[in-house]
Write a protein that holds these residues in place. Structure first.
Motif: not given
Lengths: 230, 255
Positions: A105-112, B208-209
């Motif tokens: 999913g997405l990490a808390s910082d929005g990255s993959l 998006m990521p």
């Protein structure tokens, strides 16, 4: 001390020196060998490979879009499969083969998110499954804390190489690599990697470039772009 | 050094941009969002797709592709948003009249009203919601849509950037006769069958990521973690050389 004993000791000393020298050389050789780092995609070299040479439109519907000025277009997306999660991957040309898959999913910082296990491949489950229309995202580590990980050789992947993804519905999705590029993480082309596509495509992501020991991260991402052929 | 250079660029860059923004200008929530389009519950469409929206200020650029739609018929497509909607795709329990299908109105509590009409030409406002002649007709059941420079309100731009907008492609074929038909009329336009306007595919536009992916721990990186080993090996070789020289000297002294 007899001459005999002296010569004996001399031989031992020489032998010890030789052994020490050999061990030292092996250690240095080993260290410098692994310090070559993971294979890198040729930077820029493949940038001009035409990215998505979609199959030429068939027949007469290859006419330009109706009433000019529009950017709306229509093209044949080619083969597309139904939704079904990936369960295994085989990339013969770089020796990657595993059925160790996790959902990302997405990490808390929005990255993959990334797999916690260095031998796993993660699928971004909020996006399309491999074989569905759009970009299916798979990510894996290039290395662990002490050696190569599952996508160590991703940078050595070349256009034309096959990537076979087995899916839960027992179908296989075969992709062909269009290009492999390295991007600075601070200039990551989000839309290019994750944006909507007109074909069933695949993105394989790992780390690349140099490792920054201060941040504990590589400065680049290596991304392989592929599309479904079968 | 590189960090300080970056910092300098950042500071200089900000200094250059700030005056342009002017006091009181809210930072536009620019962003890249995408939707994974899936079949709407109860409506039996066997297809999928993706949509991406790039938000720049109050301008959006939309890319969308889908398959598995009724071929050769116009498919209205919209971005929906309602402040009090659930910001999601409708589920089976949203079937208010219990007719076994979700019509566009049934989906209202989930995705809200239409805020952008994804027409191929001309107006993109909600007024063009059913401008059937300006929507993609899905040749072969497939849609490939791309349109930039669509102007929206700040509220809509913010809703899209913050993951609260929903893309819906309409048009289904319940009776599998290859066209929009049937006696049930659309709740939106009494001249059209409900098949023409019922939602087919739906997906929430979410972020998006962002940025790069942390897919390396450095254990096989070039020239960093192995310095210790190189030093150790080098040290061993030095000792070897030293002891070697010593024994040669001893041997010479003896002869």
């Amino acid at each position: 001390m007899t001459q005999h004993a002296g010569r004996h000791r001399h031989i031992i000393a020489v032998a010890v020196s030789v052994v020490l020298a050999l061990v030292g050389a092996v250690v240095v050789y080993g260290a410098t060998r692994t310090s070559e780092g993971p294979p890198q995609s040729p930077s820029g070299a493949e940038r001009n490979q035409s990215p998505s040479v979609a199959a030429p439109p068939r027949g007469s519907d290859a006419t330009s879009s109706p009433s000019g000025g529009l950017s709306a277009k229509s093209s044949d997306p080619g083969t597309v499969l139904k939704a079904s999660p990936p369960v295994a991957i085989d990339i013969p040309s770089i020796g990657v083969r595993t059925n160790n898959f996790v959902n990302l999913g997405l990490a808390s910082d929005g990255s993959l998110e990334v797999p916690t296990d260095f031998s796993s491949i993660g699928w971004y489950g909020a996006g399309p499954a491999p074989g569905q229309l759009g970009p299916a995202i798979l990510a894996g580590h290039v290395d662990s804390h002490n050696g190569p990980a599952i996508f160590y050789r991703l940078g050595a992947l070349r256009p034309g190489a096959k990537v076979i993804v087995s899916r839960k519905d027992r179908s296989k999705a075969t992709f062909v690599v269009d290009r492999v590029q390295s991007f600075a993480k601070d200039r990551f082309p989000t839309a290019l990697v994750y944006g909507s596509t007109t074909r069933a495509e695949l993105r394989l992501i790992t780390c690349g470039g140099s490792f920054d020991p201060k941040s504990g991260h590589y400065v680049n991402n290596t991304v392989a772009f592929a599309h479904l052929i079968d | 050094m590189r960090t300080s250079h970056k910092l300098a660029t950042l500071v200089l860059g900000s200094a250059a941009i700030l005056p342009l923004l002017g006091a009181g200008t809210a930072f536009a929530a620019d962003g890249n969002v995408s939707a994974n389009l899936k079949p709407v519950a109860l409506n039996g469409v066997n297809g999928s797709g993706t949509a991406s929206v790039k938000v720049t200020g109050t301008t959006i650029a939309v890319t969308m592709a889908a398959n598995g739609l009724l071929a050769g018929s116009p498919h209205a497509a919209h971005i929906h948003f309602g402040a009090d909607a659930r910001h999601e795709c409708p589920i089976a329990s949203d079937d208010a009249n219990k007719d076994g299908h979700l019509n566009t109105t049934d989906g209202g509590p989930a995705y809200g009203p239409i805020v952008v009409s994804l027409t191929k030409t001309g107006d993109t406002s909600p007024k063009s919601a059913l401008a059937v002649e300006r929507f993609d007709t899905a040749q072969g059941g497939k849609i490939s849509y791309e349109r930039g420079s669509i102007t929206v309100t700040q509220t809509v731009a913010d809703a899209i950037s913050s993951g609260k907008a929903v893309v819906v492609i309409h048009g289904v074929d319940y009776n599998k006769d290859g066209k929009y038909s049937g006696s049930v009329k659309s709740e939106l336009a009494p001249t059209l069958p409900t098949e023409a306007t019922d939602p087919a595919l739906c997906g929430v536009l979410s972020a998006m990521p962002s940025g790069g992916v942390a897919t390396g721990a450095g254990g096989a990186a070039s020239g960093t973690s192995n310095d210790g080993m190189i030093a150790l090996g080098g040290g061993l070789m030095l000792i070897a050389a030293g002891s070697g020289v010593y024994s040669v000297r001893r041997a010479r002294a003896r002869s």
